[in-house]
Scaffold this motif. Sequence first.
Motif, PDB file in Angstrom:
ATOM      1  N   ILE A 284       1.307  -9.877  -6.355  1.00 19.55           N
ATOM      2  CA  ILE A 284       2.695  -9.781  -6.121  1.00 19.55           C
ATOM      3  C   ILE A 284       3.140  -8.542  -5.969  1.00 19.55           C
ATOM      4  O   ILE A 284       2.818  -7.744  -6.401  1.00 19.55           O
ATOM      5  N   ALA A 285       4.530  -8.600  -5.292  1.00 17.91           N
ATOM      6  CA  ALA A 285       5.174  -7.299  -5.066  1.00 17.91           C
ATOM      7  C   ALA A 285       5.458  -6.382  -6.230  1.00 17.91           C
ATOM      8  O   ALA A 285       5.982  -7.269  -7.251  1.00 17.91           O
ATOM      9  N   HIS A 286       5.398  -5.183  -6.258  1.00 16.79           N
ATOM     10  CA  HIS A 286       5.885  -4.354  -7.168  1.00 16.79           C
ATOM     11  C   HIS A 286       7.553  -4.646  -7.397  1.00 16.79           C
ATOM     12  O   HIS A 286       8.106  -4.683  -6.269  1.00 16.79           O
ATOM     13  N   GLY A 287       8.084  -4.738  -8.493  1.00 14.88           N
ATOM     14  CA  GLY A 287       9.436  -5.097  -8.512  1.00 14.88           C
ATOM     15  C   GLY A 287      10.267  -4.005  -8.141  1.00 14.88           C
ATOM     16  O   GLY A 287      11.438  -4.154  -7.429  1.00 14.88           O
ATOM     17  N   THR A 288       9.774  -2.665  -8.210  1.00 13.68           N
ATOM     18  CA  THR A 288      10.680  -1.524  -7.877  1.00 13.68           C
ATOM     19  C   THR A 288      10.649  -1.468  -6.280  1.00 13.68           C
ATOM     20  O   THR A 288      11.560  -0.933  -5.816  1.00 13.68           O
ATOM     21  N   MET A 289       9.449  -2.099  -5.563  1.00 16.87           N
ATOM     22  CA  MET A 289       9.707  -1.985  -4.368  1.00 16.87           C
ATOM     23  C   MET A 289      10.640  -3.017  -3.892  1.00 16.87           C
ATOM     24  O   MET A 289      11.393  -2.701  -2.751  1.00 16.87           O
ATOM     25  N   ILE A 290      10.582  -4.289  -3.989  1.00 14.03           N
ATOM     26  CA  ILE A 290      11.483  -5.349  -3.871  1.00 14.03           C
ATOM     27  C   ILE A 290      13.148  -4.875  -3.969  1.00 14.03           C
ATOM     28  O   ILE A 290      13.906  -5.015  -3.074  1.00 14.03           O
ATOM     29  N   PHE A 291      13.342  -4.313  -4.997  1.00  9.91           N
ATOM     30  CA  PHE A 291      14.685  -3.511  -5.274  1.00  9.91           C
ATOM     31  C   PHE A 291      14.830  -2.417  -4.217  1.00  9.91           C
ATOM     32  O   PHE A 291      16.097  -2.676  -3.759  1.00  9.91           O
ATOM     33  N   SER A 292      13.987  -1.715  -4.131  1.00  7.78           N
ATOM     34  CA  SER A 292      14.262  -0.734  -3.072  1.00  7.78           C
ATOM     35  C   SER A 292      14.354  -1.391  -1.618  1.00  7.78           C
ATOM     36  O   SER A 292      15.457  -0.859  -0.888  1.00  7.78           O
ATOM     37  N   ILE A 293      13.605  -2.343  -1.469  1.00  9.10           N
ATOM     38  CA  ILE A 293      13.790  -3.019  -0.083  1.00  9.10           C
ATOM     39  C   ILE A 293      15.202  -3.688  -0.004  1.00  9.10           C
ATOM     40  O   ILE A 293      15.977  -3.605   1.012  1.00  9.10           O
ATOM     41  N   GLY A 294      15.392  -4.505  -0.925  1.00  5.78           N
ATOM     42  CA  GLY A 294      16.477  -5.349  -1.119  1.00  5.78           C
ATOM     43  C   GLY A 294      17.725  -4.493  -0.918  1.00  5.78           C
ATOM     44  O   GLY A 294      18.942  -4.902  -0.206  1.00  5.78           O
ATOM     45  N   ILE A 295      18.186  -3.528  -1.849  1.00  2.00           N
ATOM     46  CA  ILE A 295      19.021  -2.582  -1.774  1.00  2.00           C
ATOM     47  C   ILE A 295      19.072  -2.002  -0.474  1.00  2.00           C
ATOM     48  O   ILE A 295      20.333  -1.664   0.269  1.00  2.00           O
TER      49      ILE A 295
ATOM     50  N   VAL B 282       0.857  -1.257  -0.060  1.00  8.26           N
ATOM     51  CA  VAL B 282       0.178   0.088  -0.008  1.00  8.26           C
ATOM     52  C   VAL B 282       0.901   1.305   0.027  1.00  8.26           C
ATOM     53  O   VAL B 282       0.715   2.118  -0.855  1.00  8.26           O
ATOM     54  N   VAL B 283       1.691   1.287   0.841  1.00 10.44           N
ATOM     55  CA  VAL B 283       2.622   2.373   0.878  1.00 10.44           C
ATOM     56  C   VAL B 283       3.456   2.584  -0.398  1.00 10.44           C
ATOM     57  O   VAL B 283       3.593   3.607  -1.088  1.00 10.44           O
ATOM     58  N   HIS B 284       3.925   1.649  -1.093  1.00  9.63           N
ATOM     59  CA  HIS B 284       4.602   1.625  -2.269  1.00  9.63           C
ATOM     60  C   HIS B 284       3.766   2.115  -3.384  1.00  9.63           C
ATOM     61  O   HIS B 284       4.147   2.973  -4.142  1.00  9.63           O
ATOM     62  N   ALA B 285       2.541   1.631  -3.416  1.00  8.05           N
ATOM     63  CA  ALA B 285       1.744   2.255  -4.271  1.00  8.05           C
ATOM     64  C   ALA B 285       1.340   3.583  -4.360  1.00  8.05           C
ATOM     65  O   ALA B 285       1.346   4.324  -5.279  1.00  8.05           O
ATOM     66  N   GLY B 286       1.004   3.792  -3.001  1.00 11.96           N
ATOM     67  CA  GLY B 286       0.890   5.450  -2.865  1.00 11.96           C
ATOM     68  C   GLY B 286       2.106   6.340  -3.252  1.00 11.96           C
ATOM     69  O   GLY B 286       1.985   7.506  -3.805  1.00 11.96           O
ATOM     70  N   HIS B 287       3.273   5.718  -2.865  1.00  6.68           N
ATOM     71  CA  HIS B 287       4.558   6.631  -3.593  1.00  6.68           C
ATOM     72  C   HIS B 287       4.625   6.590  -4.714  1.00  6.68           C
ATOM     73  O   HIS B 287       5.118   7.779  -5.291  1.00  6.68           O
ATOM     74  N   THR B 288       4.408   5.484  -5.463  1.00  2.00           N
ATOM     75  CA  THR B 288       4.883   5.539  -7.107  1.00  2.00           C
ATOM     76  C   THR B 288       3.427   5.752  -7.950  1.00  2.00           C
ATOM     77  O   THR B 288       3.660   6.008  -9.091  1.00  2.00           O
ATOM     78  N   GLY B 289       2.249   5.368  -7.269  1.00  2.00           N
ATOM     79  CA  GLY B 289       1.046   5.735  -8.118  1.00  2.00           C
ATOM     80  C   GLY B 289       0.690   4.318  -8.952  1.00  2.00           C
ATOM     81  O   GLY B 289      -0.229   4.232  -9.620  1.00  2.00           O
ATOM     82  N   ASP B 290       1.486   3.315  -8.570  1.00  2.00           N
ATOM     83  CA  ASP B 290       1.260   2.020  -9.315  1.00  2.00           C
ATOM     84  C   ASP B 290       0.422   1.236  -8.645  1.00  2.00           C
ATOM     85  O   ASP B 290       0.514   0.438  -7.559  1.00  2.00           O
ATOM     86  N   PHE B 291      -1.110   1.526  -8.984  1.00  2.00           N
ATOM     87  CA  PHE B 291      -2.200   0.792  -8.112  1.00  2.00           C
ATOM     88  C   PHE B 291      -2.657  -0.287  -9.171  1.00  2.00           C
ATOM     89  O   PHE B 291      -3.765  -0.705  -8.964  1.00  2.00           O
ATOM     90  N   PHE B 292      -1.609  -0.894 -10.101  1.00  2.00           N
ATOM     91  CA  PHE B 292      -2.182  -1.836 -10.730  1.00  2.00           C
ATOM     92  C   PHE B 292      -2.528  -3.238 -10.211  1.00  2.00           C
ATOM     93  O   PHE B 292      -2.316  -3.455  -8.994  1.00  2.00           O
ATOM     94  N   PRO B 293      -3.727  -3.952 -10.556  1.00  2.00           N
ATOM     95  CA  PRO B 293      -4.498  -4.886  -9.924  1.00  2.00           C
ATOM     96  C   PRO B 293      -3.477  -6.019  -9.559  1.00  2.00           C
ATOM     97  O   PRO B 293      -3.874  -6.732  -8.533  1.00  2.00           O
TER      98      PRO B 293
END
Length: 149
Positions: free
Chosen positions: A58-69, A30-41
């Motif tokens: 499924i998790a946003h790829g960009t979110m997993i990248f951000s958390i992983g890094i 929810v937080v990542h969708a709010g930050h990025t505007g990516d509310f895809f189903p």
Amino acid sequence: MFFKSTFFEEYTIGEKRVTLGRTITETDFVVHAGHTGDFFPHHMDAEWCKTQPFQQRIAHGTMIFSIGIGLTASEINPEALSKGYDRLRFIKPVFIGDTIHSEGTITVKEDSKKPEYGNVTEHVEIINQHGEIVQVCDHILLVKKQATA
């Protein structure tokens, strides 16, 4: 967990570090969708996802990248700057409740265009609780040479 290296000369090809884990939550989605505007189903609609191949969000790829890094950002090296990331790939999906950690290995050391610096590449793998690689990328660092410090 940490590299012992500070200056360019101190990095060693093959040197490796492993981070602690982090469990992915619905709040992260929810937080990542709010930050990025990516509310895809694929990320936000649990009922629609039940009709899709993965059967769940499924998790946003960009979110997993951000958390992983972010997991690798456990210390400050005042002698290094991030130049960016190359070859980012989303290998497997990550779901709510999965726990990821990151493993970084120094793979390249080379001179920079600036003689007082060198380039260091850390290959980063983000791995889930099943030992499966879910994302990879190469983190490129510009690192001060000790002789010029």
